[in-house]
Design an enzyme around this catalytic site. Structure first.
Site, PDB file in Angstrom:
ATOM      1  N   GLY A   5       0.822  -1.201   0.000  1.00 41.53           N
ATOM      2  CA  GLY A   5       0.000   0.000   0.000  1.00 41.53           C
ATOM      3  C   GLY A   5       0.853   1.248   0.000  1.00 41.53           C
ATOM      4  CB  CYS A  32       5.189  -3.953   0.573  1.00 38.82           C
ATOM      5  SG  CYS A  32       6.019  -2.346   0.473  1.00 38.82           S
ATOM      6  CG  LEU A  33       1.373  -0.701   4.561  1.00 43.07           C
ATOM      7  CD1 LEU A  33       2.313   0.129   5.418  1.00 43.07           C
ATOM      8  CD2 LEU A  33       0.311   0.180   3.932  1.00 43.07           C
ATOM      9  CD  GLN A  36       7.519  -1.117   6.923  1.00 42.82           C
ATOM     10  OE1 GLN A  36       7.121  -0.098   7.480  1.00 42.82           O
ATOM     11  NE2 GLN A  36       8.458  -1.104   5.998  1.00 42.82           N
ATOM     12  CG  ASN A  74       8.048   2.293  -3.872  1.00 39.85           C
ATOM     13  OD1 ASN A  74       8.891   3.131  -3.568  1.00 39.85           O
ATOM     14  ND2 ASN A  74       6.840   2.634  -4.290  1.00 39.85           N
ATOM     15  CE1 TYR A  77       9.703   5.725   9.084  1.00 41.26           C
ATOM     16  CE2 TYR A  77       8.750   5.983   6.898  1.00 41.26           C
ATOM     17  CZ  TYR A  77       9.113   6.522   8.120  1.00 41.26           C
ATOM     18  OH  TYR A  77       8.883   7.841   8.374  1.00 41.26           O
ATOM     19  CG  HIS A 116       6.431  -4.973  -4.067  1.00 42.05           C
ATOM     20  ND1 HIS A 116       5.132  -4.688  -3.735  1.00 42.05           N
ATOM     21  CD2 HIS A 116       7.180  -3.958  -3.580  1.00 42.05           C
ATOM     22  CE1 HIS A 116       5.097  -3.532  -3.088  1.00 42.05           C
ATOM     23  NE2 HIS A 116       6.325  -3.076  -2.980  1.00 42.05           N
ATOM     24  CD  GLU A 118       3.356  -7.593  -5.457  1.00 38.50           C
ATOM     25  OE1 GLU A 118       3.290  -6.359  -5.325  1.00 38.50           O
ATOM     26  OE2 GLU A 118       3.939  -8.324  -4.627  1.00 38.50           O
TER      27      GLU A 118
END
Length: 178
Positions: A5, A32-33, A36, A74, A77, A116, A118
């Site tokens: 995201g 990714c997001l 976290q 991408n 953090y 990522h 995907e």
């Protein structure tokens, strides 16, 4: 699945609904997001990277397989490595700066990756992660839940029907969604 995201921010904190989902016994895969969000929900800490990971050529080591993969990333953090010791084990690490790129959780059927899979930059080096997520569902390893009628996909990334169909039809394994 907790999908990718918008850019991660320190404003993401522990969340009761996320901890409840973890305790449900359902298999969870975070990207990714999502990586976290789950780490922070279980008590890990994040830090701002001096240089964010951006691009489609980041080498990542899968510790268990002792293999390196080229990944697309991408984010700005990263999860702090010593903050996951009580919640999980490090599964993937950045070859560039040794930052956390993946976690396998100890007390939950969950795993996450910061990159990522995907995006397939390697070209399909990390496709096995989707297999690892699907296998428990196919082999009935996940608890049968009669009370679940709908599934909520959490994430702010776009969900494209073509990608979902490609994901579902991979290697002849189709999971009905209704």
């Amino acid at each position: 699945m907790f999908s990718n995201g918008l850019e991660t921010s320190p404003k993401i904190r522990k969340s009761s609904p996320k901890r409840k989902l973890l305790k449900s016994g359902l298999p969870i895969f975070g990207i990714c997001l999502g990586h976290q969000i789950l780490a922070l929900a279980t008590g890990a800490k994040s830090e701002k990277l001096k240089y964010g990971h951006r691009g489609a050529n980041h080498p990542v080591k899968d510790i268990k397989l002792d293999r390196f993969h080229i990944t697309s990333q991408n984010h700005g953090y990263a999860i702090v490595a010593n903050s996951i010791l009580k919640i999980g084990e490090l599964s993937h690490i950045s070859s560039n700066d040794q930052s956390v790129e993946g976690i396998r959780y100890l007390d939950y059927p969950a795993f996450t990756v910061q990159f990522h899979p995907e995006a397939s930059p390697g070209p399909q080096d990390t496709a096995y992660l989707f297999d690892d997520f699907i296998k428990p569902m196919i082999w009935n390893a996940m608890p049968k839940r009669e009370d679940i009628k709908k599934v909520l996909v959490i994430g702010s990334g776009p969900i494209i029907i073509g990608q979902a169909a490609e994901f579902g039809l991979r290697r002849g394994s189709v999971l009905p969604c209704s």
